[in-house]
Scaffold this motif. Sequence first.
Motif, PDB file in Angstrom:
ATOM      1  N   ILE A 137      17.136  -0.428   8.190  1.00  0.00           N
ATOM      2  CA  ILE A 137      17.249  -0.150   6.695  1.00  0.00           C
ATOM      3  C   ILE A 137      15.938   0.522   6.111  1.00  0.00           C
ATOM      4  CG2 ILE A 137      17.116  -1.352   4.919  1.00  0.00           C
ATOM      5  CD1 ILE A 137      18.054  -3.709   6.218  1.00  0.00           C
ATOM      6  N   THR A 138      15.963   1.848   5.783  1.00  0.00           N
ATOM      7  CA  THR A 138      14.672   2.192   5.483  1.00  0.00           C
ATOM      8  C   THR A 138      15.202   2.625   3.430  1.00  0.00           C
ATOM      9  OG1 THR A 138      15.116   4.197   6.984  1.00  0.00           O
ATOM     10  CG2 THR A 138      13.646   4.880   5.582  1.00  0.00           C
ATOM     11  N   VAL A 139      13.814   2.413   3.309  1.00  0.00           N
ATOM     12  CA  VAL A 139      13.531   2.940   1.630  1.00  0.00           C
ATOM     13  C   VAL A 139      12.872   3.680   1.206  1.00  0.00           C
ATOM     14  CG1 VAL A 139      14.016  -0.011   1.259  1.00  0.00           C
ATOM     15  CG2 VAL A 139      11.742   1.360   0.909  1.00  0.00           C
ATOM     16  N   THR A 140      13.116   4.468  -0.016  1.00  0.00           N
ATOM     17  CA  THR A 140      12.478   5.425  -0.697  1.00  0.00           C
ATOM     18  C   THR A 140      11.053   4.872  -1.395  1.00  0.00           C
ATOM     19  OG1 THR A 140      14.233   6.843   0.130  1.00  0.00           O
ATOM     20  CG2 THR A 140      12.646   7.839  -1.862  1.00  0.00           C
ATOM     21  N   TYR A 141      10.375   5.326  -1.579  1.00  0.00           N
ATOM     22  CA  TYR A 141       8.810   4.782  -2.455  1.00  0.00           C
ATOM     23  C   TYR A 141       8.868   5.849  -2.995  1.00  0.00           C
ATOM     24  CZ  TYR A 141       7.841   0.021   0.385  1.00  0.00           C
ATOM     25  OH  TYR A 141       7.680  -1.102   0.436  1.00  0.00           O
ATOM     26  N   ARG A 196       0.843  -1.226  -0.185  1.00  0.00           N
ATOM     27  CA  ARG A 196       0.237  -0.136   0.375  1.00  0.00           C
ATOM     28  C   ARG A 196       0.763   1.319  -0.225  1.00  0.00           C
ATOM     29  NH1 ARG A 196      -5.203   0.046   0.715  1.00  0.00           N
ATOM     30  NH2 ARG A 196      -4.680  -2.723   2.123  1.00  0.00           N
ATOM     31  N   ALA A 197       1.864   0.968   0.669  1.00  0.00           N
ATOM     32  CA  ALA A 197       2.996   2.078   1.144  1.00  0.00           C
ATOM     33  C   ALA A 197       3.663   2.570  -0.594  1.00  0.00           C
ATOM     34  CB  ALA A 197       3.457   2.702   1.760  1.00  0.00           C
ATOM     35  N   ALA A 198       3.913   1.598  -0.960  1.00  0.00           N
ATOM     36  CA  ALA A 198       4.375   2.338  -2.784  1.00  0.00           C
ATOM     37  C   ALA A 198       3.748   2.687  -3.195  1.00  0.00           C
ATOM     38  CB  ALA A 198       5.241  -0.138  -2.414  1.00  0.00           C
ATOM     39  N   LEU A 199       1.989   1.754  -3.535  1.00  0.00           N
ATOM     40  CA  LEU A 199       1.419   1.986  -4.327  1.00  0.00           C
ATOM     41  C   LEU A 199       1.285   3.579  -4.023  1.00  0.00           C
ATOM     42  CD1 LEU A 199      -1.324  -1.019  -5.107  1.00  0.00           C
ATOM     43  CD2 LEU A 199       0.055  -0.423  -6.799  1.00  0.00           C
ATOM     44  N   PHE A 200       1.023   3.908  -3.032  1.00  0.00           N
ATOM     45  CA  PHE A 200       0.359   5.014  -3.126  1.00  0.00           C
ATOM     46  C   PHE A 200       1.073   6.297  -2.207  1.00  0.00           C
ATOM     47  CE2 PHE A 200      -3.447   1.934  -2.542  1.00  0.00           C
ATOM     48  CZ  PHE A 200      -4.327   2.084  -4.126  1.00  0.00           C
ATOM     49  N   ALA A 238      10.328   8.382   2.460  1.00  0.00           N
ATOM     50  CA  ALA A 238      10.796   7.127   3.404  1.00  0.00           C
ATOM     51  C   ALA A 238       9.629   5.837   4.277  1.00  0.00           C
ATOM     52  CB  ALA A 238      12.238   7.691   4.059  1.00  0.00           C
ATOM     53  N   TYR A 239      10.461   4.815   3.358  1.00  0.00           N
ATOM     54  CA  TYR A 239       9.640   4.042   5.083  1.00  0.00           C
ATOM     55  C   TYR A 239      10.351   3.208   5.456  1.00  0.00           C
ATOM     56  CZ  TYR A 239       5.687  -0.111   5.614  1.00  0.00           C
ATOM     57  OH  TYR A 239       5.418  -1.045   5.839  1.00  0.00           O
ATOM     58  N   GLU A 240      10.732   2.521   6.274  1.00  0.00           N
ATOM     59  CA  GLU A 240      11.421   2.049   7.259  1.00  0.00           C
ATOM     60  C   GLU A 240      10.838   0.859   7.175  1.00  0.00           C
ATOM     61  OE1 GLU A 240      13.578   0.739  11.299  1.00  0.00           O
ATOM     62  OE2 GLU A 240      12.559   3.231  11.003  1.00  0.00           O
ATOM     63  N   LEU A 241      11.608  -0.692   6.361  1.00  0.00           N
ATOM     64  CA  LEU A 241      11.476  -2.199   6.541  1.00  0.00           C
ATOM     65  C   LEU A 241      11.570  -2.374   7.880  1.00  0.00           C
ATOM     66  CD1 LEU A 241      13.346  -3.191   3.547  1.00  0.00           C
ATOM     67  CD2 LEU A 241      11.317  -2.169   3.692  1.00  0.00           C
TER      68      LEU A 241
END
Length: 348
Positions: free
Chosen positions: A344-348, A153-157, A161-164
Amino acid sequence: MTTISYPPKPSPGDRIAVISPGAGLPGLFPRPYELGLERLRKEFGLEPVEYPATRKMGSTPQERADDIHAAFADPDVRAVIASIGGDDQITVLPLLDRELIAANPKPFFGMSDNTNLLAFLRNAGIVGYHGASVMCELGRPGAMHPQTAESLRAALFTSGAYELQPAEHWNDVNGDWADPATFDAEPETRPGTGWTWVNPDRVVEGRSWGGCLEILGWLLMADREVAHDLTEYDGGVLLLETSEDLLSATEVFSTLRNMGERGLLQRFSALLMGRARTWSLEHPNSLQDAARYATEQREAVLRAMRAYAPDLPIVFDVDFGHTDPQLVIPYGGLVRVDGPARRITVTY
């Protein structure tokens, strides 16, 4: 270096293309496929759009390429997702129109054999998303794993930053899709084991590259979608994971050794190693055998990395790839690995 950017995101109510670039398995196993479509509609508010080869087993590479082109070219389609993986998507790559796709950037979600298309998109300057397929993750019996659903949901919309987070409970044992009883309940899960950190002495951030190790080996052998100028990967974060084919530790080491001989491993600033898939219908390992397999794979990875990039930060058992839950990782997007903080943090 290639200029890579994030494509515009869809919103609830938009149309999402569902394609089968690898294999038309929805035609053989409609139950998980239809369940996945239903969840796209009801839980994510997206309207799936199918194409001629989506449910067609034995489709030609050209038919699958035509579907990819149609999905990216349609202005009313705002994102693209694979139904599932396969084993010969590499034959589609030479047929793709790079200019057409680059001119119509859209978020693409897939993994496994879809490593092919993710690598293609990265070279076309488009961030893709390693993770989520209609049949496996969206079509999971009982319900989606909550961590998979939250990440997707976070990646789609959303952007930013989003922390795994390590899996609170996980599973890599699947029921037989041909048996209706498989869909009567959620899969049994085991308590999470956390991540294992090696050389966690620094903070690094870079653009990701990699994917399913078997597919990467094929791309390297075919000399497709791997940059000849290896500076393209300088400072990046390497993503690696293995499939239900259960590669032996020897094969894992050999592939990594050959990547090291090519000079690839030395280019990256960190390695995220997905939780090893340890079970399949063809190889139903006991818990003891599964644990042994995972340990032998970890040792093979460490042996190769010690030979070619001994100081590289490595995180094992990250929950992406052929495991459940499956966290979505931006492919070509930014990944931050904070060793001292174990984050680990990714950027969506």
